[in-house]
Design a protein around this motif. Sequence first.
Motif, short mmCIF file in Angstrom:
data_model
loop_
_atom_site.label_atom_id
_atom_site.label_comp_id
_atom_site.label_asym_id
_atom_site.label_seq_id
_atom_site.Cartn_x
_atom_site.Cartn_y
_atom_site.Cartn_z
N GLY A 36 -56.44 13.35 62.30
CA GLY A 36 -57.17 13.18 63.06
C GLY A 36 -58.46 14.18 62.66
N LEU A 37 -59.59 13.99 63.30
CA LEU A 37 -60.67 14.94 62.88
C LEU A 37 -60.52 16.28 63.59
N LEU A 38 -60.52 17.48 63.03
CA LEU A 38 -60.61 18.78 63.94
C LEU A 38 -61.76 18.74 64.87
N LEU A 39 -63.00 18.01 64.47
CA LEU A 39 -64.10 17.93 65.28
C LEU A 39 -63.62 17.32 66.75
N GLU A 40 -62.60 16.16 66.69
CA GLU A 40 -62.59 15.72 67.93
C GLU A 40 -61.88 16.66 69.07
N TYR A 41 -60.88 17.63 68.46
CA TYR A 41 -60.48 18.83 69.30
C TYR A 41 -61.71 19.64 69.93
N GLU A 42 -62.42 19.84 68.80
CA GLU A 42 -63.61 20.85 69.36
C GLU A 42 -64.66 20.08 70.15
N MET A 43 -64.69 18.99 70.10
CA MET A 43 -65.67 18.39 71.24
C MET A 43 -65.09 18.34 72.36
N GLU A 44 -63.54 18.11 72.44
CA GLU A 44 -63.03 18.00 73.80
C GLU A 44 -62.65 19.22 74.16
N ARG A 45 -62.71 20.48 73.42
CA ARG A 45 -62.48 21.72 73.95
C ARG A 45 -60.94 21.76 74.17
N GLU A 46 -60.25 21.18 73.21
CA GLU A 46 -58.60 20.78 73.22
C GLU A 46 -58.03 21.65 72.33
N GLY A 109 -66.89 4.11 60.78
CA GLY A 109 -66.63 2.87 61.74
C GLY A 109 -67.73 3.19 63.01
N GLU A 110 -68.47 2.18 63.41
CA GLU A 110 -69.08 2.14 64.64
C GLU A 110 -68.47 2.66 65.96
N GLU A 111 -67.14 2.09 66.09
CA GLU A 111 -66.32 2.76 67.23
C GLU A 111 -66.31 4.30 67.11
N MET A 112 -65.88 4.91 65.97
CA MET A 112 -65.55 6.25 66.02
C MET A 112 -67.03 7.15 65.97
N ARG A 113 -68.02 6.48 65.36
CA ARG A 113 -69.04 7.24 65.49
C ARG A 113 -69.95 7.45 66.81
N GLU A 114 -69.70 6.04 67.52
CA GLU A 114 -69.96 5.99 68.96
C GLU A 114 -69.31 7.15 69.76
N ALA A 115 -67.95 7.34 69.55
CA ALA A 115 -67.16 8.30 70.21
C ALA A 115 -67.72 9.67 69.89
N LEU A 116 -68.04 9.91 68.84
CA LEU A 116 -68.47 11.55 68.21
C LEU A 116 -69.87 11.60 68.70
N GLY A 117 -70.57 10.33 69.26
CA GLY A 117 -72.24 10.81 69.45
C GLY A 117 -72.94 10.81 68.46
N ASP A 155 -55.25 3.72 58.64
CA ASP A 155 -55.12 4.49 59.72
C ASP A 155 -56.12 5.13 60.12
N GLY A 156 -56.05 6.55 60.41
CA GLY A 156 -57.23 7.36 60.84
C GLY A 156 -56.60 7.97 62.09
N THR A 157 -55.87 8.92 62.17
CA THR A 157 -55.10 9.14 63.38
C THR A 157 -55.29 10.51 64.24
N GLY A 158 -54.37 10.72 65.24
CA GLY A 158 -54.46 12.06 65.95
C GLY A 158 -54.07 11.61 67.10
N GLN A 159 -54.30 12.45 68.10
CA GLN A 159 -54.09 12.25 69.63
C GLN A 159 -55.37 11.84 70.43
N THR A 160 -56.48 11.71 70.17
CA THR A 160 -57.47 11.35 70.68
C THR A 160 -57.72 9.73 70.40
N ALA A 161 -58.38 9.25 71.29
CA ALA A 161 -58.84 7.68 71.24
C ALA A 161 -59.32 7.48 70.06
N GLY A 162 -60.24 8.48 69.21
CA GLY A 162 -60.87 8.06 68.22
C GLY A 162 -60.04 8.16 66.73
N SER A 163 -59.02 8.72 67.15
CA SER A 163 -58.03 8.82 65.84
C SER A 163 -57.28 7.70 65.71
N ALA A 164 -56.98 7.67 64.08
CA ALA A 164 -56.19 6.28 63.68
C ALA A 164 -54.98 6.69 63.14
#
Length: 164
Positions: A36-46, A109-117, A155-164
Motif C-alpha cells: 500500500g502507499l504510505l501516503l494513504e496512512y498519512e492522509m488518514e492519520r493512521e 487508476g481513476e478510483e485510486m486517484r479519486e480516493a487520494l483527491g 494487486d496494489g494492496t494494504g489495509q485501506t480501501a485504496g490499496s490492492a
Amino acid sequence: MENREALKPLVLAFPGPLRDRLVAAVLSGEKVSTSGLLLEYEMEREELPPVGERSALVDSDGREVAVVELTEVRVLPLGAVDLRHALDEGEGYTSVAQWRAGHEAFWHGEEMREALGDPLFTVDDDTMIVAERFRVVERLVPAAAHGSRQPGPRDGTGQTAGSA
C-alpha cells in the motif's frame, strides 16, 4: 466464531473483481504479502499496523472471510521492492518489473486517484510504500465460497480501501 472480538478490517483494492481475486489468493495461500502507499496512512492519520496485529479480511460483499495476522511490516521506496515480495503477492508475477507495472496501473487508476483527491497522482522510485506480510490464522467462510477463483495479474494492496 460468535464471541470473537471485533477486528480492524483488511480490505484489498476496491470492491469488485480485483478484490475478489485478491481475497481468493489469500484464502488459497498464494498471497502472503501486500503493498500500500504510505501516503494513504498519512492522509488518514493512521499508525502503521504492528507485527502481530490481527485483522478481518473483507470480501467485495463486505463479509469477513478470514482472520489474518501481520508477520512483517516494512516501509521502503517503491524502487527497493524485491523479487521475494513481488512473488509473495501471489498474483502470478515473475519479476519485480511485472509487479511494479501492475501496481502502477492500480495506483494511477481513476478510483485510486479519486480516493487520494489527486487526479494526476503518480508514483516513482522514491514513493514510499508499506510492504506487509501476513498469514491466515482462521477461515471464517467455507473454502468453496472463495477458493475457486484464481488470482489476477495485479494487486496494489494494504489495509485501506485504496490499496490492492
